[in-house]
Write an enzyme that holds these catalytic residues in place. Structure first.
Site, mmCIF file in Angstrom:
data_model
loop_
_atom_site.group_PDB
_atom_site.id
_atom_site.type_symbol
_atom_site.label_atom_id
_atom_site.label_comp_id
_atom_site.label_asym_id
_atom_site.label_seq_id
_atom_site.Cartn_x
_atom_site.Cartn_y
_atom_site.Cartn_z
ATOM 1 N N CYS A 141 -18.885 -32.448 -25.480
ATOM 2 C CA CYS A 141 -18.108 -33.686 -25.395
ATOM 3 C C CYS A 141 -18.862 -34.861 -26.052
ATOM 4 O O CYS A 141 -19.018 -34.855 -27.269
ATOM 5 C CB CYS A 141 -17.727 -33.951 -23.942
ATOM 6 S SG CYS A 141 -16.257 -34.961 -23.824
ATOM 7 N N HIS B 209 -15.765 -29.535 -21.282
ATOM 8 C CA HIS B 209 -16.873 -29.565 -20.305
ATOM 9 C C HIS B 209 -17.115 -28.186 -19.695
ATOM 10 O O HIS B 209 -16.569 -27.883 -18.631
ATOM 11 C CB HIS B 209 -16.545 -30.569 -19.193
ATOM 12 C CG HIS B 209 -16.674 -31.989 -19.622
ATOM 13 N ND1 HIS B 209 -17.769 -32.771 -19.313
ATOM 14 C CD2 HIS B 209 -15.857 -32.758 -20.355
ATOM 15 C CE1 HIS B 209 -17.613 -33.967 -19.836
ATOM 16 N NE2 HIS B 209 -16.456 -34.000 -20.481
ATOM 17 N N GLU C 251 -19.513 -27.137 -18.079
ATOM 18 C CA GLU C 251 -20.269 -27.212 -16.827
ATOM 19 C C GLU C 251 -19.364 -27.448 -15.621
ATOM 20 O O GLU C 251 -19.816 -27.387 -14.486
ATOM 21 C CB GLU C 251 -21.336 -28.321 -16.928
ATOM 22 C CG GLU C 251 -20.833 -29.753 -16.808
ATOM 23 C CD GLU C 251 -20.086 -30.272 -18.044
ATOM 24 O OE1 GLU C 251 -19.863 -29.488 -18.978
ATOM 25 O OE2 GLU C 251 -19.718 -31.455 -18.039
HETATM 26 N N1 GLN Z 1 -15.009 -40.481 -25.020
HETATM 27 C C1 GLN Z 1 -16.399 -40.315 -24.700
HETATM 28 C C2 GLN Z 1 -17.278 -40.892 -25.812
HETATM 29 O O1 GLN Z 1 -16.804 -41.265 -26.837
HETATM 30 C C3 GLN Z 1 -16.748 -38.871 -24.472
HETATM 31 C C4 GLN Z 1 -16.084 -38.385 -23.218
HETATM 32 C C5 GLN Z 1 -16.843 -37.320 -22.487
HETATM 33 O O2 GLN Z 1 -17.995 -36.990 -22.807
HETATM 34 N N2 GLN Z 1 -16.243 -36.800 -21.454
HETATM 35 O O3 GLN Z 1 -18.470 -40.956 -25.645
#
Ligand code: GLN
Length: 195
Positions: free
Chosen positions: A77, A169, A171
């Site tokens: 992410c 995610h 995890e």
């Molecule tokens: N939108 C977040 C960002 O730009 C990332 C979201 C997340 O890690 N769940 O950092």
């Protein structure tokens, strides 16, 4: 485990489950630790914040060096955003430029802040249920990139040699198949070193 901000404890627990007695997870908040690690995880969270701490502490440079010498990196992410080569819109930080992908932040729109999706992943058999939270997506990639999973035209799981980038995610669910890929990558490096 890069532990400045974000989904740190969830990742530590998930990795602990995947590892069993076979190793340990260290939380990295300062320089000097990454060079000792067999693998590095960058968690989800806020990419701007994580990138700022990586630059301030020098851990970002250490990750760059480790990645260059073959250490497996799993970035999820916000972590995926941080290790990318290019971010679509302007941001207040420069990504580490490791994974040859072009990443769009919040790719699924603010109305769909979080959702789950069943992904078909090559080699997995049964689908993988992935949790997306304000997730980025990969909108462009280089020749060396293996796309492991997609949603429509967007890539959401990619691999380039020792680097694995996930838009979701891993995890937060009990399915540890991506962790197992990462651990296999670490074991392969160990074998290369011994021979
Ligand atoms: N939108 C977040 C960002 O730009 C990332 C979201 C997340 O890690 N769940 O950092």
């Amino acid at each position: 485990m890069v532990a400045f901000q974000g989904d740190v404890s969830e990742h530590v627990q998930a990795m602990g489950r995947a590892l069993g007695d076979e190793g340990s997870v260290v939380e990295v908040r300062k320089g000097g630790i990454v060079p000792e690690c067999d693998g590095v995880i960058l968690p989800g969270g806020e990419s701007t914040t994580i990138a700022r701490h990586l630059a301030r502490t020098g851990v970002g440079d250490e990750i760059r060096t480790a990645a260059g010498s073959g250490t497996p990196i799993m970035a999820t992410c916000a972590g995926l955003i941080v290790i990318s080569k290019e971010i679509v819109e302007e941001t207040r930080f420069l990504p580490l430029g490791l994974l040859d992908v072009r990443v769009l932040r919040n790719a699924f729109g603010s109305q769909r802040e979080s959702f789950e999706a069943d992904l078909e992943v090559e080699g997995f058999g049964p689908p993988y249920r992935a949790v997306f939270i304000r997730a980025p997506a990969v909108v462009g990639w280089g020749d060396e990139i293996d796309v492991l999973a997609r949603i429509g035209d967007l890539a959401v799981a990619v691999r380039e040699r020792n680097l694995i980038g996930l838009a979701f995610h891993p995890e937060l669910t009990w399915d540890l198949r991506f962790h197992e890929i990462f651990l296999d990558m670490i074991c392969e490096v160990g074998i290369d070193v011994r021979h």
